[in-house]
Scaffold this motif. Structure first.
Motif, PDB file in Angstrom:
ATOM      1  N   PRO A   1      49.455  -3.027  26.543  1.00 12.44           N
ATOM      2  CA  PRO A   1      50.092  -2.484  25.330  1.00 12.44           C
ATOM      3  C   PRO A   1      51.000  -1.296  25.612  1.00 12.44           C
ATOM      4  N   GLY A   2      50.652  -0.482  26.602  1.00 18.84           N
ATOM      5  CA  GLY A   2      51.473   0.670  26.977  1.00 18.84           C
ATOM      6  C   GLY A   2      52.812   0.296  27.581  1.00 18.84           C
ATOM      7  N   ASP A   3      52.983  -0.980  27.894  1.00 18.31           N
ATOM      8  CA  ASP A   3      54.276  -1.453  28.417  1.00 18.31           C
ATOM      9  C   ASP A   3      55.272  -1.684  27.294  1.00 18.31           C
ATOM     10  N   SER A   4      54.815  -1.626  26.064  1.00 15.99           N
ATOM     11  CA  SER A   4      55.710  -1.843  24.924  1.00 15.99           C
ATOM     12  C   SER A   4      56.789  -0.765  24.916  1.00 15.99           C
ATOM     13  N   ALA A   5      58.021  -1.188  25.052  1.00  9.51           N
ATOM     14  CA  ALA A   5      59.157  -0.267  25.174  1.00  9.51           C
ATOM     15  C   ALA A   5      60.431  -1.108  25.210  1.00  9.51           C
ATOM     16  N   VAL A   6      61.566  -0.434  25.249  1.00  6.92           N
ATOM     17  CA  VAL A   6      62.837  -1.121  25.492  1.00  6.92           C
ATOM     18  C   VAL A   6      63.121  -1.066  26.986  1.00  6.92           C
ATOM     19  N   TYR A   7      63.462  -2.206  27.550  1.00  7.93           N
ATOM     20  CA  TYR A   7      63.757  -2.296  28.977  1.00  7.93           C
ATOM     21  C   TYR A   7      65.251  -2.547  29.160  1.00  7.93           C
ATOM     22  N   PHE A   8      65.874  -1.683  29.959  1.00  5.27           N
ATOM     23  CA  PHE A   8      67.301  -1.810  30.251  1.00  5.27           C
ATOM     24  C   PHE A   8      67.489  -2.256  31.692  1.00  5.27           C
ATOM     25  N   CYS A   9      68.360  -3.213  31.854  1.00  5.51           N
ATOM     26  CA  CYS A   9      68.820  -3.630  33.167  1.00  5.51           C
ATOM     27  C   CYS A   9      70.109  -2.863  33.456  1.00  5.51           C
ATOM     28  N   ALA A  10      70.288  -2.413  34.692  1.00  3.77           N
ATOM     29  CA  ALA A  10      71.495  -1.679  35.059  1.00  3.77           C
ATOM     30  C   ALA A  10      71.951  -2.110  36.444  1.00  3.77           C
ATOM     31  N   ALA A  11      73.223  -1.939  36.708  1.00  3.67           N
ATOM     32  CA  ALA A  11      73.777  -2.363  37.993  1.00  3.67           C
ATOM     33  C   ALA A  11      74.809  -1.365  38.478  1.00  3.67           C
ATOM     34  N   SER A  12      74.954  -1.303  39.800  1.00 11.31           N
ATOM     35  CA  SER A  12      75.999  -0.467  40.375  1.00 11.31           C
ATOM     36  C   SER A  12      76.588  -1.176  41.590  1.00 11.31           C
ATOM     37  N   ALA A  13      77.767  -0.700  41.994  1.00  6.11           N
ATOM     38  CA  ALA A  13      78.448  -1.229  43.182  1.00  6.11           C
ATOM     39  C   ALA A  13      78.445  -0.120  44.215  1.00  6.11           C
ATOM     40  N   ARG A  14      77.507  -0.188  45.155  1.00  9.49           N
ATOM     41  CA  ARG A  14      77.257   0.936  46.064  1.00  9.49           C
ATOM     42  C   ARG A  14      78.415   1.280  46.973  1.00  9.49           C
ATOM     43  N   PHE A  15      79.221   0.310  47.300  1.00  8.52           N
ATOM     44  CA  PHE A  15      80.256   0.582  48.282  1.00  8.52           C
ATOM     45  C   PHE A  15      81.592   0.899  47.640  1.00  8.52           C
ATOM     46  N   PHE A  16      81.565   1.076  46.352  1.00 10.61           N
ATOM     47  CA  PHE A  16      82.757   1.525  45.655  1.00 10.61           C
ATOM     48  C   PHE A  16      82.722   3.035  45.554  1.00 10.61           C
ATOM     49  N   ARG A  17      83.895   3.609  45.413  1.00 11.03           N
ATOM     50  CA  ARG A  17      83.985   5.062  45.296  1.00 11.03           C
ATOM     51  C   ARG A  17      83.200   5.551  44.081  1.00 11.03           C
ATOM     52  N   SER A  18      83.201   4.758  43.032  1.00  8.71           N
ATOM     53  CA  SER A  18      82.477   5.149  41.812  1.00  8.71           C
ATOM     54  C   SER A  18      81.086   4.532  41.809  1.00  8.71           C
ATOM     55  N   ASN A  19      80.399   4.610  42.943  1.00  5.89           N
ATOM     56  CA  ASN A  19      79.101   3.948  43.044  1.00  5.89           C
ATOM     57  C   ASN A  19      78.029   4.616  42.199  1.00  5.89           C
ATOM     58  N   TYR A  20      78.331   5.804  41.666  1.00  7.21           N
ATOM     59  CA  TYR A  20      77.365   6.501  40.818  1.00  7.21           C
ATOM     60  C   TYR A  20      77.300   5.878  39.419  1.00  7.21           C
ATOM     61  N   LYS A  21      78.318   5.075  39.086  1.00  8.67           N
ATOM     62  CA  LYS A  21      78.372   4.537  37.722  1.00  8.67           C
ATOM     63  C   LYS A  21      77.366   3.408  37.564  1.00  8.67           C
ATOM     64  N   LEU A  22      76.480   3.559  36.611  1.00  8.97           N
ATOM     65  CA  LEU A  22      75.570   2.483  36.259  1.00  8.97           C
ATOM     66  C   LEU A  22      76.112   1.779  35.026  1.00  8.97           C
ATOM     67  N   THR A  23      76.118   0.451  35.092  1.00  9.71           N
ATOM     68  CA  THR A  23      76.494  -0.359  33.939  1.00  9.71           C
ATOM     69  C   THR A  23      75.216  -0.948  33.374  1.00  9.71           C
ATOM     70  N   PHE A  24      74.962  -0.664  32.114  1.00  7.15           N
ATOM     71  CA  PHE A  24      73.717  -1.048  31.474  1.00  7.15           C
ATOM     72  C   PHE A  24      73.884  -2.254  30.566  1.00  7.15           C
ATOM     73  N   GLY A  25      72.797  -3.029  30.462  1.00  9.28           N
ATOM     74  CA  GLY A  25      72.712  -4.041  29.420  1.00  9.28           C
ATOM     75  C   GLY A  25      72.288  -3.392  28.111  1.00  9.28           C
TER      76      GLY A  25
END
Lengths: 115, 115
Positions: free
Chosen positions: B82-106
């Motif tokens: 029950p404690g797992d009840s929450a909103v779960y976001f998937c996120a992605a980044s492109a590590r070898f790009f200059r802007s690798n800090y940017k996370l793109t979220f669902g």
């Protein structure tokens, strides 16, 4: 230790007014991020600060939005002449370094409502 | 153009059963994927990540699977609590790009685990 803190937690403002949102990152974290989550949407990247480098402002939706980070620590996101579409939760995050694999720690957010 | 998609806005499972949360991405430059969990009135917290050189990463009850050819990843929670009840976001980044800090979220999936 203390996590990322944001203030205020809630802000209601009238359309056309300016607002300032504050973020206190985790001490020692060099990277700081602002995101926005509008209703029913994912987190949208706004701006990124890393050390003394020029910030990446590519996610700011309009020139009414600006942010600064003083002394490499506290950051303020300013929205001028607020519009109703600016209503959202504004989240700040910090990370130890600014790489894509450096875990981002989020604050609780500021819920902005523009009436 | 949504680059990270979570097509199920919500998921309901019984306590003790498996929860499977899905995420698809379109940008083939993404090579690092993360899952964040978010409780109401709190910021997202990092849960688990996977690099594109792996197809599985496990941490306790949480396992993330990556299918690069299908541009699909999934988060498995076994057994769900029950404690797992929450909103779960998937996120992605492109590590070898200059802007690798940017996370793109669902947009997130609301998981409800019923006792």
């Amino acid at each position: 230790g203390a996590g990322v803190s944001q203030s205020p937690s809630n802000k209601v403002t009238e359309k056309g007014k300016d607002v300032e949102l504050r973020c206190d990152p985790i001490s020692g974290h060099t990277a700081l991020y602002w995101y926005r989550q509008s209703l029913g949407q994912g987190l949208e990247f706004l701006i990124y600060f890393q050390g003394n480098s020029a910030p990446d402002k590519s996610g700011l939706p309009s020139d009414r939005f600006s942010a600064e980070r003083t002394g490499g620590s506290v950051s303020t996101l300013t929205i001028q002449r607020t519009q109703q579409e600016d209503s959202a939760v504004y989240l700040c995050a910090s990370s130890f370094t600014g790489t894509g694999t450096s875990e981002q720690y989020f604050g609780p957010g500021t819920r902005l409502t523009v009436t | 153009d949504q680059q990270v998609k979570q097509n199920s806005p919500s998921l309901s499972v019984q306590e003790g059963r498996i929860s499977i949360l899905n995420c698809d991405y379109t940008n083939s430059m993404f090579d690092y994927f993360l899952w964040y969990k978010k409780y109401p009135a709190e910021g997202p917290t990092f849960l688990i990540s996977i690099s594109s050189i792996k197809d599985k990463n496990e941490d306790g009850r949480f396992t993330v699977f990556l299918n690069k050819s299908a541009k699909h990843l999934s988060l498995h929670i076994v057994p769900s609590q029950p404690g797992d009840s929450a909103v779960y976001f998937c996120a992605a980044s492109a590590r070898f790009f200059r802007s690798n800090y940017k996370l793109t979220f669902g947009k997130g999936t609301l998981l409800t685990v019923n006792p």
